[in-house]
Motif scaffolding. Sequence first.
Motif, PDB file in Angstrom:
ATOM      1  N   PRO A 421      75.954  70.596  30.626  1.00  0.00           N
ATOM      2  CA  PRO A 421      76.880  69.620  30.052  1.00  0.00           C
ATOM      3  C   PRO A 421      77.754  68.989  31.128  1.00  0.00           C
ATOM      4  N   GLY A 422      77.859  67.677  31.093  1.00  0.00           N
ATOM      5  CA  GLY A 422      78.724  66.959  32.029  1.00  0.00           C
ATOM      6  C   GLY A 422      78.055  66.590  33.341  1.00  0.00           C
ATOM      7  N   GLU A 423      76.906  67.186  33.639  1.00  0.00           N
ATOM      8  CA  GLU A 423      76.257  66.845  34.907  1.00  0.00           C
ATOM      9  C   GLU A 423      75.618  65.461  34.822  1.00  0.00           C
ATOM     10  N   ARG A 424      75.468  64.848  36.003  1.00  0.00           N
ATOM     11  CA  ARG A 424      75.014  63.459  36.073  1.00  0.00           C
ATOM     12  C   ARG A 424      73.794  63.377  36.987  1.00  0.00           C
ATOM     13  N   SER A 429      62.976  58.592  35.325  1.00  0.00           N
ATOM     14  CA  SER A 429      62.319  58.654  34.020  1.00  0.00           C
ATOM     15  C   SER A 429      62.627  57.401  33.208  1.00  0.00           C
ATOM     16  N   ASN A 430      62.482  57.470  31.903  1.00  0.00           N
ATOM     17  CA  ASN A 430      62.522  56.253  31.099  1.00  0.00           C
ATOM     18  C   ASN A 430      63.598  56.229  30.033  1.00  0.00           C
ATOM     19  N   ARG A 431      64.255  57.351  29.790  1.00  0.00           N
ATOM     20  CA  ARG A 431      65.241  57.384  28.703  1.00  0.00           C
ATOM     21  C   ARG A 431      66.541  58.008  29.174  1.00  0.00           C
ATOM     22  N   ASN A 432      67.617  57.301  28.907  1.00  0.00           N
ATOM     23  CA  ASN A 432      68.947  57.782  29.249  1.00  0.00           C
ATOM     24  C   ASN A 432      69.733  58.109  27.986  1.00  0.00           C
ATOM     25  N   PHE A 433      69.005  58.488  26.938  1.00  0.00           N
ATOM     26  CA  PHE A 433      69.655  58.829  25.675  1.00  0.00           C
ATOM     27  C   PHE A 433      70.606  60.013  25.867  1.00  0.00           C
ATOM     28  N   GLU A 434      71.581  60.108  24.973  1.00  0.00           N
ATOM     29  CA  GLU A 434      72.489  61.253  24.995  1.00  0.00           C
ATOM     30  C   GLU A 434      71.678  62.544  24.965  1.00  0.00           C
ATOM     31  N   GLY A 435      71.952  63.425  25.901  1.00  0.00           N
ATOM     32  CA  GLY A 435      71.332  64.743  25.884  1.00  0.00           C
ATOM     33  C   GLY A 435      69.878  64.781  26.297  1.00  0.00           C
ATOM     34  N   GLY A 438      69.161  67.249  28.969  1.00  0.00           N
ATOM     35  CA  GLY A 438      69.894  68.485  28.756  1.00  0.00           C
ATOM     36  C   GLY A 438      71.162  68.146  27.983  1.00  0.00           C
ATOM     37  N   GLN A 439      71.540  69.073  27.113  1.00  0.00           N
ATOM     38  CA  GLN A 439      72.677  68.859  26.225  1.00  0.00           C
ATOM     39  C   GLN A 439      73.915  68.461  27.033  1.00  0.00           C
ATOM     40  N   GLY A 440      74.501  67.314  26.703  1.00  0.00           N
ATOM     41  CA  GLY A 440      75.714  66.866  27.385  1.00  0.00           C
ATOM     42  C   GLY A 440      75.463  66.260  28.763  1.00  0.00           C
ATOM     43  N   GLY A 441      74.211  66.203  29.189  1.00  0.00           N
ATOM     44  CA  GLY A 441      73.877  65.639  30.496  1.00  0.00           C
ATOM     45  C   GLY A 441      73.957  64.114  30.485  1.00  0.00           C
ATOM     46  N   ARG A 442      74.121  63.534  31.672  1.00  0.00           N
ATOM     47  CA  ARG A 442      74.257  62.067  31.788  1.00  0.00           C
ATOM     48  C   ARG A 442      73.196  61.541  32.737  1.00  0.00           C
ATOM     49  N   THR A 443      72.492  60.508  32.270  1.00  0.00           N
ATOM     50  CA  THR A 443      71.336  60.000  33.007  1.00  0.00           C
ATOM     51  C   THR A 443      71.541  58.567  33.465  1.00  0.00           C
ATOM     52  N   HIS A 444      71.203  58.287  34.714  1.00  0.00           N
ATOM     53  CA  HIS A 444      71.125  56.904  35.188  1.00  0.00           C
ATOM     54  C   HIS A 444      69.675  56.631  35.589  1.00  0.00           C
TER      55      HIS A 444
ATOM     56  N   HIS B  44      71.987  67.598  15.675  1.00  0.00           N
ATOM     57  CA  HIS B  44      72.582  68.863  16.099  1.00  0.00           C
ATOM     58  C   HIS B  44      73.846  68.695  16.935  1.00  0.00           C
ATOM     59  N   GLU B  45      73.761  67.823  17.965  1.00  0.00           N
ATOM     60  CA  GLU B  45      74.909  67.679  18.870  1.00  0.00           C
ATOM     61  C   GLU B  45      76.094  67.006  18.183  1.00  0.00           C
ATOM     62  N   ARG B  46      75.809  66.169  17.189  1.00  0.00           N
ATOM     63  CA  ARG B  46      76.899  65.503  16.488  1.00  0.00           C
ATOM     64  C   ARG B  46      77.561  66.434  15.474  1.00  0.00           C
ATOM     65  N   ARG B  47      76.786  67.347  14.935  1.00  0.00           N
ATOM     66  CA  ARG B  47      77.326  68.202  13.870  1.00  0.00           C
ATOM     67  C   ARG B  47      77.981  69.473  14.389  1.00  0.00           C
ATOM     68  N   ASN B  48      77.608  69.866  15.615  1.00  0.00           N
ATOM     69  CA  ASN B  48      78.124  71.122  16.137  1.00  0.00           C
ATOM     70  C   ASN B  48      79.043  70.886  17.324  1.00  0.00           C
ATOM     71  N   ALA B  49      80.232  71.462  17.291  1.00  0.00           N
ATOM     72  CA  ALA B  49      81.189  71.305  18.390  1.00  0.00           C
ATOM     73  C   ALA B  49      80.692  72.093  19.596  1.00  0.00           C
ATOM     74  N   ARG B  50      80.996  71.596  20.756  1.00  0.00           N
ATOM     75  CA  ARG B  50      80.528  72.221  21.993  1.00  0.00           C
ATOM     76  C   ARG B  50      80.920  73.703  22.050  1.00  0.00           C
ATOM     77  N   GLY B  51      82.158  73.986  21.691  1.00  0.00           N
ATOM     78  CA  GLY B  51      82.638  75.370  21.794  1.00  0.00           C
ATOM     79  C   GLY B  51      82.335  76.219  20.560  1.00  0.00           C
ATOM     80  N   GLY B  52      81.494  75.708  19.639  1.00  0.00           N
ATOM     81  CA  GLY B  52      81.200  76.433  18.392  1.00  0.00           C
ATOM     82  C   GLY B  52      81.942  75.784  17.233  1.00  0.00           C
ATOM     83  N   GLY B  53      81.462  76.032  16.029  1.00  0.00           N
ATOM     84  CA  GLY B  53      82.081  75.430  14.843  1.00  0.00           C
ATOM     85  C   GLY B  53      81.521  74.045  14.562  1.00  0.00           C
ATOM     86  N   LYS B  54      81.925  73.527  13.409  1.00  0.00           N
ATOM     87  CA  LYS B  54      81.396  72.236  12.951  1.00  0.00           C
ATOM     88  C   LYS B  54      82.333  71.094  13.339  1.00  0.00           C
ATOM     89  N   THR B  55      81.779  69.925  13.539  1.00  0.00           N
ATOM     90  CA  THR B  55      82.595  68.733  13.785  1.00  0.00           C
ATOM     91  C   THR B  55      82.904  68.055  12.443  1.00  0.00           C
TER      92      THR B  55
END
Lengths: 470, 216
Positions: A421-424, A429-435, A438-444, B44-55
Amino acid sequence: MNAKTLYEKVWQSHVVKEYDDGTSLLYIDRHLVQEVSSPQAFAGLIEQNRPLARPSAHISVADHAVPTRDRHLPLAEGLASRQVARLIENCKHFGIDYIEMTDDRHGIVHVIGPELGFTLPGATLVCGDSHTSTHGAFGTIAFGIGASECECVFATQTLRQKKQKTMRVTLNGALQSGVAVKDIILALIAKIGTNGGVGYAIEYAGAAIATLSMEARMTLCNMSIEAGSRVGMVAPDETTFSYLKGRPLAPTGNAWDAAIAHWRSLPSEPDAVFDREVELDVATLSPHVSWGTNPGETSPVSDHVPDPASESDPVRRGKIERSLAYMDLKAGMPLEDIRIDHVFIGSCTNGRLEDMRIAASVLKGRRVAPTVTAIAVPGSASVRLQAEAEGLDLIFKEAGFEWRASGCSMCVAMNDDRLKPGERCASTSNRNFEGRQGQGGRTHLMSPAMAAAAAIAGHLIDVRKLGSTN
Amino acid sequence: MQKFTKITSVAAALREADVDTDVIFPARFLLLLDKAGLGKHLFHERRNARGGGKTDFVLNTAPFDKAEILVAGSNFGSGSSREQAVWALTDFGIRCVIAPSFGEIFYSNCFKNGALPLVIEGDAHERVMLAAESGKPLTVDLEAQTVVLPDGEGIGFEIDPYRRRTLMLGLDEIGSILADDASEIAAFEAGHRKDQPWLFLDDGRLERLFSGTRSS
Ligand code: SF4
């Protein structure tokens, strides 16, 4: 009158029947099968006790979930291991040829299809993966389908489809050095929008196309889906034929001559009419990078992060605000000030030999910035082996890159290559969609040359500023 | 396949364009092998808070956690071909998504799973969105090709007649192709093999290529 486009010719030669509701039953020549979209399709066949219509129309490989380090079964990750095992089991049960992870022909479906000569001009080819548009580079009608449609192809060798409208994208002029076909496709998506191509089959044409290698044409067609088009095509020509000649599954002897004669008849007629025409002058293009969370949110690297306040349309403004919040970017900051933590060179968009060569030419004699973790993941074992034969792996490794085995890897983060999460990441590749990486990752998103340059600089940078080391 | 004729439900409002399939169903859950039970990973990412629990995401909030209709911005379901995005929606209970436009593969995947992706644009879309936000129930009537808003306004919509019929009858498309078109497919295949014989790999080339690695 009735002059046909490339798409219409290939379409016409595959129509089994036309129904009165305007749909057609389209014959499917070839199907690439991978681990992610197939288990439910196979389960459906088993449940209904339906056999495959034509087992020799399919080849299969596990690419999405496979690790790029230790390839021995069972895989370290339980779910991935189970998914790959299921694919092998299903292929055995249905008599489909499966390419092992350790095989020299392993790779991402969209890289190995062409390499094996499985992808041929004038054919219809499908795969349960949206980037199947890649194969259109050969003058193939190739499109991504869902698992239910995979099941339909398995059982019937056909799909009930509606013919697409046609769009010609004419690329005028020649690319400047340091600018890549990735920049063309990113600029095109920024221009027509991520849904600009919905409902259309794109044909890329114009002076710039003739000079492009098959690798470059594949990059172009690959990202057609990011403009909303399931199908992106290039008319087959001498470049296409010389790429295919001698490939393991390409026709030989008299069949080759007959095939070439047929393929030469495929290009769009000069007076064929397209439903939509788009032109792009590629001579004035500069390197592009994405700043947002879809591939249309892209600008020349010399630009600044856009300011939502200057966007009058409230929906667009909201989208930019959301993207900047997710990407943690400030409106108005220079794109070149964006610091990165990771670089990924690979994927079905830019994981081919030419891409590795270009990246290596930037990396040669340089070092990856100490703050950056960089991996190169060849799109196939064949790319990896050829790159190694040329000594490219050494250039990557000496620069501080990790050199991996083939697979989708950090394009989709279904294996252990993923952002925290938070890494950039600067990514080819072809998609910079959210996550996406990797969850919370940022793509350029950017070209291989630009990703290599970012690895060295530690931030986004116009590769042309690095100058030459050799 | 489950039939779709008419549903009445509150509608969840998602005022956002370009909601892609990675947001609808994150890739890491694609490792699951079944269609069933995917609803818990929807958004999933929209419904679940990063630290646990629901948004406070709309689908976590009563009465919208029981919504059978989702109203979204343009280009909904763009991106990958993963049918899991549809399976997750239907498993959660959503049978109809209303948006000005859709990602094409997502759109066609819906029809294979008894779900209706409904294209409504412009002012009409905004009225549907406002109705959804009001929390009052809407009716989607596929037979009459109308969405009925809480104030009684009916908004007509267009849909491909084949797709409409498939949903209304809950047709098994594969079954009907096999039952109705098999002889035409066989005849076509014979002619196609004559015209472009190089497209057929049952001449032993595949076997030769994979001899040694063949898994059977
Ligand atoms: S490399 Fe990425 S885009 Fe290509 S097939 Fe793999 S996951 Fe999909």
